[in-house]
Design a protein around this motif. Structure first.
Motif, PDB file in Angstrom:
ATOM      1  N   SER A   1       0.857  -1.171   0.000  1.00  0.00           N
ATOM      2  CA  SER A   1       0.000   0.000   0.000  1.00  0.00           C
ATOM      3  C   SER A   1       0.895   1.223   0.000  1.00  0.00           C
ATOM      4  CB  SER A   1      -0.953  -0.014   1.184  1.00  0.00           C
ATOM      5  OG  SER A   1      -0.283  -0.386   2.356  1.00  0.00           O
ATOM      6  N   ARG A   2       0.327   2.365  -0.297  1.00  0.00           N
ATOM      7  CA  ARG A   2       1.151   3.574  -0.358  1.00  0.00           C
ATOM      8  C   ARG A   2       1.603   3.947   1.047  1.00  0.00           C
ATOM      9  NH1 ARG A   2      -1.670   7.236  -5.098  1.00  0.00           N
ATOM     10  NH2 ARG A   2      -0.759   6.008  -6.775  1.00  0.00           N
ATOM     11  N   GLU A   3       0.654   4.030   1.943  1.00  0.00           N
ATOM     12  CA  GLU A   3       1.021   4.252   3.328  1.00  0.00           C
ATOM     13  C   GLU A   3       1.039   2.902   4.022  1.00  0.00           C
ATOM     14  OE1 GLU A   3      -1.742   6.431   5.709  1.00  0.00           O
ATOM     15  OE2 GLU A   3      -0.284   6.776   7.297  1.00  0.00           O
ATOM     16  N   PHE A   4       2.065   2.641   4.783  1.00  0.00           N
ATOM     17  CA  PHE A   4       2.034   1.439   5.604  1.00  0.00           C
ATOM     18  C   PHE A   4       2.719   1.691   6.936  1.00  0.00           C
ATOM     19  CE2 PHE A   4       6.414   0.054   4.759  1.00  0.00           C
ATOM     20  CZ  PHE A   4       6.680   0.548   3.490  1.00  0.00           C
ATOM     21  N   LEU A   5       2.415   0.819   7.884  1.00  0.00           N
ATOM     22  CA  LEU A   5       3.006   0.924   9.216  1.00  0.00           C
ATOM     23  C   LEU A   5       4.175  -0.038   9.291  1.00  0.00           C
ATOM     24  CD1 LEU A   5      -0.222   0.862  11.391  1.00  0.00           C
ATOM     25  CD2 LEU A   5       0.944   2.809  10.369  1.00  0.00           C
ATOM     26  N   TRP A   6       5.199   0.392   9.994  1.00  0.00           N
ATOM     27  CA  TRP A   6       6.339  -0.500  10.185  1.00  0.00           C
ATOM     28  C   TRP A   6       7.145  -0.061  11.386  1.00  0.00           C
ATOM     29  CZ3 TRP A   6      10.778   0.184   6.026  1.00  0.00           C
ATOM     30  CH2 TRP A   6      11.302   1.478   6.111  1.00  0.00           C
ATOM     31  N   GLN A   7       8.213  -0.786  11.633  1.00  0.00           N
ATOM     32  CA  GLN A   7       9.234  -0.272  12.525  1.00  0.00           C
ATOM     33  C   GLN A   7      10.482  -0.162  11.690  1.00  0.00           C
ATOM     34  OE1 GLN A   7      11.330  -3.818  12.201  1.00  0.00           O
ATOM     35  NE2 GLN A   7      12.161  -2.104  13.400  1.00  0.00           N
ATOM     36  N   GLU A   8      11.240   0.898  11.914  1.00  0.00           N
ATOM     37  CA  GLU A   8      12.525   1.021  11.243  1.00  0.00           C
ATOM     38  C   GLU A   8      13.591   1.264  12.296  1.00  0.00           C
ATOM     39  OE1 GLU A   8      13.061   4.452   8.745  1.00  0.00           O
ATOM     40  OE2 GLU A   8      11.200   5.372   9.421  1.00  0.00           O
ATOM     41  N   GLY A   9      14.566   0.398  12.301  1.00  0.00           N
ATOM     42  CA  GLY A   9      15.661   0.526  13.241  1.00  0.00           C
ATOM     43  C   GLY A   9      16.870   1.089  12.531  1.00  0.00           C
ATOM     44  N   HIS A  10      17.585   1.976  13.224  1.00  0.00           N
ATOM     45  CA  HIS A  10      18.777   2.602  12.638  1.00  0.00           C
ATOM     46  C   HIS A  10      19.850   2.623  13.707  1.00  0.00           C
ATOM     47  CE1 HIS A  10      16.496   4.113   9.123  1.00  0.00           C
ATOM     48  NE2 HIS A  10      15.500   4.099   9.982  1.00  0.00           N
ATOM     49  N   THR A  11      20.935   1.966  13.419  1.00  0.00           N
ATOM     50  CA  THR A  11      21.959   1.853  14.469  1.00  0.00           C
ATOM     51  C   THR A  11      23.334   2.288  13.964  1.00  0.00           C
ATOM     52  OG1 THR A  11      22.631  -0.424  13.947  1.00  0.00           O
ATOM     53  CG2 THR A  11      20.719  -0.154  15.383  1.00  0.00           C
ATOM     54  N   LEU A  12      24.157   2.708  14.921  1.00  0.00           N
ATOM     55  CA  LEU A  12      25.547   3.055  14.632  1.00  0.00           C
ATOM     56  C   LEU A  12      26.467   2.197  15.487  1.00  0.00           C
ATOM     57  CD1 LEU A  12      25.436   6.955  14.623  1.00  0.00           C
ATOM     58  CD2 LEU A  12      25.469   5.429  12.634  1.00  0.00           C
ATOM     59  N   HIS A  13      27.605   1.842  14.897  1.00  0.00           N
ATOM     60  CA  HIS A  13      28.541   0.970  15.597  1.00  0.00           C
ATOM     61  C   HIS A  13      29.970   1.452  15.399  1.00  0.00           C
ATOM     62  CE1 HIS A  13      25.280  -2.047  16.119  1.00  0.00           C
ATOM     63  NE2 HIS A  13      24.841  -1.473  15.017  1.00  0.00           N
ATOM     64  N   GLU A  14      30.804   0.927  16.313  1.00  0.00           N
ATOM     65  CA  GLU A  14      32.196   1.361  16.350  1.00  0.00           C
ATOM     66  C   GLU A  14      33.003   0.740  15.206  1.00  0.00           C
ATOM     67  OE1 GLU A  14      33.588   0.679  20.305  1.00  0.00           O
ATOM     68  OE2 GLU A  14      35.565   1.555  19.893  1.00  0.00           O
ATOM     69  N   THR A  15      32.670  -0.497  14.916  1.00  0.00           N
ATOM     70  CA  THR A  15      33.453  -1.199  13.884  1.00  0.00           C
ATOM     71  C   THR A  15      32.535  -1.865  12.870  1.00  0.00           C
ATOM     72  OG1 THR A  15      33.409  -3.305  15.072  1.00  0.00           O
ATOM     73  CG2 THR A  15      35.228  -1.804  15.602  1.00  0.00           C
ATOM     74  N   GLU A  16      33.142  -2.173  11.746  1.00  0.00           N
ATOM     75  CA  GLU A  16      32.425  -2.894  10.701  1.00  0.00           C
ATOM     76  C   GLU A  16      31.900  -4.230  11.250  1.00  0.00           C
ATOM     77  OE1 GLU A  16      34.661  -3.355   7.096  1.00  0.00           O
ATOM     78  OE2 GLU A  16      33.434  -5.044   6.412  1.00  0.00           O
ATOM     79  N   LYS A  17      32.740  -4.887  12.006  1.00  0.00           N
ATOM     80  CA  LYS A  17      32.385  -6.195  12.548  1.00  0.00           C
ATOM     81  C   LYS A  17      31.156  -6.093  13.451  1.00  0.00           C
ATOM     82  CE  LYS A  17      34.486  -9.943  15.252  1.00  0.00           C
ATOM     83  NZ  LYS A  17      33.988  -9.671  16.626  1.00  0.00           N
ATOM     84  N   ASP A  18      31.166  -5.098  14.346  1.00  0.00           N
ATOM     85  CA  ASP A  18      30.030  -4.898  15.252  1.00  0.00           C
ATOM     86  C   ASP A  18      28.739  -4.670  14.466  1.00  0.00           C
ATOM     87  OD1 ASP A  18      31.730  -5.100  17.331  1.00  0.00           O
ATOM     88  OD2 ASP A  18      31.631  -2.993  17.954  1.00  0.00           O
ATOM     89  N   ALA A  19      28.838  -3.808  13.454  1.00  0.00           N
ATOM     90  CA  ALA A  19      27.653  -3.457  12.681  1.00  0.00           C
ATOM     91  C   ALA A  19      27.127  -4.674  11.925  1.00  0.00           C
ATOM     92  CB  ALA A  19      27.969  -2.325  11.716  1.00  0.00           C
ATOM     93  N   LYS A  20      28.044  -5.414  11.329  1.00  0.00           N
ATOM     94  CA  LYS A  20      27.623  -6.600  10.572  1.00  0.00           C
ATOM     95  C   LYS A  20      26.979  -7.627  11.498  1.00  0.00           C
ATOM     96  CE  LYS A  20      30.254  -6.427   6.348  1.00  0.00           C
ATOM     97  NZ  LYS A  20      31.432  -6.839   5.584  1.00  0.00           N
TER      98      LYS A  20
END
Length: 479
Positions: free
Chosen positions: A157-176
């Motif tokens: 649908s055009r409008e939809f409900l969701w959750q969006e998570g956005h995170t930051l990490h110190e290292t590539e490994k942590d983020a992955k």
RNA sequence: CGAGGUGUGGCUCAGUUGGUAGAGCGCGUGGUUUGGGACCAUGAGGUCGCAGGUUCGAUCCCUGUCACCUCGACCA
């Protein structure tokens, strides 16, 4: 059991016209309705309650993973959206713009968020100072808008409900690692709450999220054998942190760009539940997500003692299960049976004068329609057992379908034959070139669903071009 | 966005060779019923998707538009 032909006719046959069946169920089970705003549905109480159960389960899991909830604006200034090149290219075609405030033309137009990487990133640049702030794990439950041309309730649908998570990490490994951790939470949600087995893997370059380095996905298989992308978790790397200048002082005191992830699941999951489990009687809800887990249908309501006994049972059950007591006197018993089946309630409890006399009631399970007579003084544990069994059985049935509908292909002839005969997933080797991916889609209608984490070797060569294969890919026609 | 289809009470549809609309189901009310979509009585509900045009007159003909459905391209 006597089949009621009239009723079956009322809902489109699931094998005959699955698309029509789907919209029939959405409307008739009272999950949602169309509105005068194209592509935007009204989610009705019964549908919304499913979403609330999904939210409740997932929100808890996310918080256990250290994620905190926030809320960011629905409007995004144009310049923000354009900061990350791949991202804006990916989303531009489906973004809606606010150009006027009242009567005044805006100096800078505002986009209605299609996703919020840009807003989060913009704020993260302000908020992040030190490695001590990391990881920064934020999520928001919100609506987003994407200007879809073709829409379907819950699925697109055009409008939809969701959750969006956005995170930051110190290292590539942590983020992955965190990207995968979230993917596993999604798997748990979909398998344990929604009783749908998932296929986990990585998206190809062509299918990945606009602006991400890697996109991981949980794919599910619907009743008709088509695949549904049910949740994604992206490793974004430093694409946005560099574009938005999100830096922190690391443990050595040097400035460094952070590593980022984003991930989401949407009300599309409601569509998945409908399409993965439903049958010709309608919706079939897994007990753990069902807004009503057990419904009591008293028979011959007006007869002495029936209503009182029904209320008594209701009080007992409602302490432990989401229970409904159907006291409507303007519908016949038969109507009620069909109605609750259409709405997918896992357990129905039939209670009539005959039963009351014998101190029993009849339990009917929605998944198999099997009836059992149980003693009233054991009803609580019997319902509890039944709900657990239904949850498990529904997952097993879905898993069985995935198994039946998964085939392997060593060459294009096999591929085409399999996908046409069996729909479902086709496992085939791939050389890694996008042109083969495109060609396969042209020839078969199937796109790459993912490169599964669990690889197996079907053959040495790409199913399309015959050159040396790099990966086993699962393909399928998708929603 | 490309190809096709459909718009007439809440739903499924009929109808008017152009003269202002009907059936079944559903819904309200009263009653009898209730172990797989009950029955009787009675009642409410439609500017025929929307906007122009042709016409004395349009739900019907013409043009445009919108919505929904199916199949493709795109996406959670």
């Amino acid at each position: 059991m006597k089949e009621n032909k009239e009723f079956v006719k009322e809902v489109t046959d699931i094998e005959e016209d699955f698309a029509k069946w789907y919209t029939d169920i959405v409307l008739k089970a009272d999950l949602a309705d169309y509105t005068d705003t194209k592509g935007c549905i009204a989610i009705k109480p019964y549908g919304y309650a499913i979403w609330e159960n999904i939210q409740k389960y997932l929100d808890k899991k996310l918080k256990e993973a250290g994620v905190k909830n926030v809320y960011l604006p629905v409007l995004i200034p144009e310049n923000l959206l354009q900061k990350e090149k791949d991202h804006v290219e990916g989303f531009a075609p489906e973004v809606a713009w606010v150009t006027k405030g009242g009567q005044e033309e805006l100096e800078e137009k505002l986009c209605i968020r299609p996703t919020s990487e840009t807003v989060f990133s913009n704020l993260y640049a302000k908020w992040l100072k030190s490695w001590r702030d990391l990881p920064l794990l934020y999520n928001q439950w919100c609506n987003v808008l994407r200007w879809e041309k073709e829409t379907r309730p819950f699925l697109r649908s055009r409008e939809f409900l969701w959750q969006e998570g956005h995170t930051l990490h110190e290292t590539e490994k942590d983020a992955k690692e965190f990207t995968i951790k979230i993917l596993n939470i999604y798997q748990d949600l979909i398998e344990n709450l929604l009783a749908i087995p998932v296929l986990k893997g990585e998206k190809t370059e062509k299918e990945k999220f606009a602006g991400a380095d890697n996109t991981y996905t949980v794919e599910t298989l619907m009743h008709d054998g088509r695949a549904l992308q049910s949740g994604t978790s992206h490793y974004i790397g430093q694409n946005f942190t560099k574009a938005f200048n999100i830096k922190f002082q690391n443990r050595e005191g040097k400035e460094e760009y952070a590593y980022q992830t984003s991930w989401g699941v949407a009300t599309r999951l409601i569509g998945a539940v409908i399409m993965a489990h439903g049958d010709n009687r309608g919706l079939k809800l897994p007990p753990r997500v069902a807004p009503i887990q057990a419904v009591i249908v008293p028979i011959a309501l007006h007869k002495e003692g029936v209503e009182d006994k029904a209320r008594e049972i209701y009080e007992i059950l409602n302490n432990n299960f989401r229970t409904e007591l159907d006291l409507r006197d303007n519908y016949s018993t038969g109507y009620k049976f069909n109605d609750w089946e259409l709405r997918g309630v896992p357990v129905r409890i039939e209670l009539g004068p005959r039963d009351i006399e014998n101190g029993v009631c009849v339990l009917v399970r929605r998944d198999t329609l099997e009836k059992t007579t149980v003693k009233l003084n054991e009803i609580q544990e019997k319902v509890s057992e039944l709900l657990e069994d239904i949850q498990k059985n529904m997952f097993d049935e879905c898993a069985q379908r995935v198994k039946q509908r998964t085939t392997i292909a060593r060459n294009m002839d096999e591929f085409i034959k399999n996908i046409n005969e069996n729909q479902g997933y086709v496992k085939a080797m791939w050389c890694g070139k996008e042109e083969c991916e495109i060609k396969i889609k042209e020839l078969t209608g199937a796109s790459s669903r993912c490169i599964p984490f669990e690889q197996e070797k079907i053959s040495d060569n790409c199913v399309c071009c015959g050159e040396k294969a790099k990966k086993m890919v699962v393909w399928g026609r998708q929603y």
